[in-house]
Design an enzyme around this catalytic site. Structure first.
Site, PDB file in Angstrom:
ATOM      1  N   ARG A  94       0.840  -1.368  -0.215  1.00 57.58           N
ATOM      2  CA  ARG A  94      -0.115  -0.082   0.137  1.00 57.58           C
ATOM      3  C   ARG A  94       0.699   1.118   0.172  1.00 57.58           C
ATOM      4  NH1 ARG A  94      -1.736  -3.716   3.834  1.00 57.58           N
ATOM      5  NH2 ARG A  94      -3.861  -4.312   3.824  1.00 57.58           N
TER       6      ARG A  94
ATOM      7  N   LYS B  27      -1.884  -2.866   7.861  1.00 52.44           N
ATOM      8  CA  LYS B  27      -2.776  -2.605   8.976  1.00 52.44           C
ATOM      9  C   LYS B  27      -2.889  -3.177  10.037  1.00 52.44           C
ATOM     10  CE  LYS B  27      -6.212  -1.078   5.111  1.00 52.44           C
ATOM     11  NZ  LYS B  27      -7.355  -1.346   4.528  1.00 52.44           N
TER      12      LYS B  27
ATOM     13  N   HIS C 170      -2.678   2.818  -5.827  1.00 54.83           N
ATOM     14  CA  HIS C 170      -3.307   1.363  -5.673  1.00 54.83           C
ATOM     15  C   HIS C 170      -3.531   0.610  -6.932  1.00 54.83           C
ATOM     16  CE1 HIS C 170      -4.931  -0.412  -1.999  1.00 54.83           C
ATOM     17  NE2 HIS C 170      -5.915  -0.824  -2.822  1.00 54.83           N
TER      18      HIS C 170
ATOM     19  N   TYR D 100      -9.403 -10.074  -6.659  1.00 51.49           N
ATOM     20  CA  TYR D 100      -8.400  -9.843  -7.630  1.00 51.49           C
ATOM     21  C   TYR D 100      -8.447 -11.478  -8.752  1.00 51.49           C
ATOM     22  CZ  TYR D 100      -6.390  -6.457  -4.743  1.00 51.49           C
ATOM     23  OH  TYR D 100      -6.417  -5.196  -3.903  1.00 51.49           O
TER      24      TYR D 100
ATOM     25  N   ARG E  36      -1.034  -2.218  -6.781  1.00 52.66           N
ATOM     26  CA  ARG E  36      -1.324  -3.293  -5.867  1.00 52.66           C
ATOM     27  C   ARG E  36      -2.307  -4.141  -6.591  1.00 52.66           C
ATOM     28  NH1 ARG E  36      -1.253  -4.525  -0.361  1.00 52.66           N
ATOM     29  NH2 ARG E  36      -3.200  -5.119   0.582  1.00 52.66           N
TER      30      ARG E  36
ATOM     31  N   HIS F 283      -3.441  -9.459   3.324  1.00 49.68           N
ATOM     32  CA  HIS F 283      -5.059  -9.474   3.729  1.00 49.68           C
ATOM     33  C   HIS F 283      -5.137 -10.451   4.894  1.00 49.68           C
ATOM     34  CE1 HIS F 283      -6.076  -8.166  -0.395  1.00 49.68           C
ATOM     35  NE2 HIS F 283      -6.103  -7.152   0.239  1.00 49.68           N
TER      36      HIS F 283
END
Length: 294
Positions: A145, A169, A240, A275, A243, A266
């Site tokens: 990211r 995150k 992004h 994706y 990504r 994730h």
């Protein structure tokens, strides 16, 4: 009042710094709107909040951003009511808007190559072309990211091993492989430019601006848009997009979905499955080749 709520998120809810800052920005916009509308928190109604949410849609915010704003508002009013700072909770019945699950924009392999090479083709040559090329190569090589990129430290580079350590995150740590191209461009940038940019404000940040400080997310966004235009890419792309492109190209090449999930950071495989919108001819070929009755 707002700072007290943000402290609560950090101390008691253990929110990550980036999420907390996003809530801060969202709620500042909310408070400013209330002020401009002449609405006091003590007399606020659900209808008032609904009009604010409508204004976000009209302003063109992405559904995911609107959903985050609603989540921030609901959390704020729940906190204010529980702490008895407000007599009611007007956001209690506020509905969370459904997020549109649209297919992300993805670059083709040729488009990717053109954007990656754009910094070296710019005339006259830009002062930061080595830095910019290294940034683009790293975004595509790792799928990180933009927030993870601007926070990247030199101590988290393992270029000889072709790995980087990323804090995503929730401050979750992961090791992400990178290829030879990205490692070589990062190495060139560090040796030929970063040493000249660095000063006492640089700390250990990898990518620096003209003043020696770390780059902002907006600076990276603007840089990506500039090189997309230079490369003749008609699509609206952002950091992004790399990504999305990283994940899609891996899956089209036959990568395991779980491996891609790990590299993207994730927590759920569901987030990675967006994706899997890979070219249908590729899917048909896999079926024809691998299925007993293909």
């Amino acid at each position: 009042m707002l700072e007290g709520f943000l402290d609560y998120l950090f101390i008691e809810r253990n929110f990550a710094g980036n999420t907390r800052e996003s809530y801060r920005n969202d709620l500042r916009r909310y408070m400013l709107w209330l002020q401009e509308e002449g609405v006091a928190l003590e007399t606020l109604t659900t209808e008032n909040i609904g009009r604010f949410v409508d204004s976000l849609h009209l302003a063109g915010l992405e559904p995911s951003s609107v959903a985050r704003n609603v989540s921030a508002i609901r959390s704020l009013h729940r906190f204010l009511f529980q702490e008895r700072l407000l007599p009611t909770n007007p956001a209690e019945t506020l509905h969370q808007p459904k997020k549109n699950r649209h297919l992300p924009s993805v670059l083709t392999i040729d488009e990717t190559r053109r954007v990656l090479e754009a910094p070296m083709l710019k005339e006259p040559p830009g002062r930061f072309r080595l830095r910019d090329r290294a940034i683009l190569e790293l975004l595509y090589a790792s799928g990180i990211r933009v927030s993870e990129l601007v926070e990247m430290r030199q101590q988290n580079l393992y270029l000889d091993e072709r790995f980087i350590r990323v804090f995503g995150k929730g401050s979750k740590e992961r090791l992400v492989p990178i290829g030879d191209e990205a490692a070589q461009w990062i190495g060139r940038y560090r040796e030929e430019l970063r040493l000249r940019l660095a000063n006492r404000n640089s700390l250990d940040h990898l990518f620096l601006n003209a003043r020696g400080g770390k780059l902002t997310r907006m600076a990276v966004y603007s840089m990506v848009r500039q090189y997309a235009v230079l490369a003749g890419i008609a699509k609206q792309i952002s950091p992004h997009t790399f990504r999305h492109t990283f994940a899609t190209h891996l899956l089209e090449g036959g990568a395991d979905l779980r491996a891609v999930q790990e590299m993207l950071g994730h927590s759920s495989i569901t987030a990675t499955q967006i994706y899997t919108h890979i070219d249908r001819t590729f899917v048909r070929e896999v079926h024809r080749t691998c299925h007993p009755r293909g």
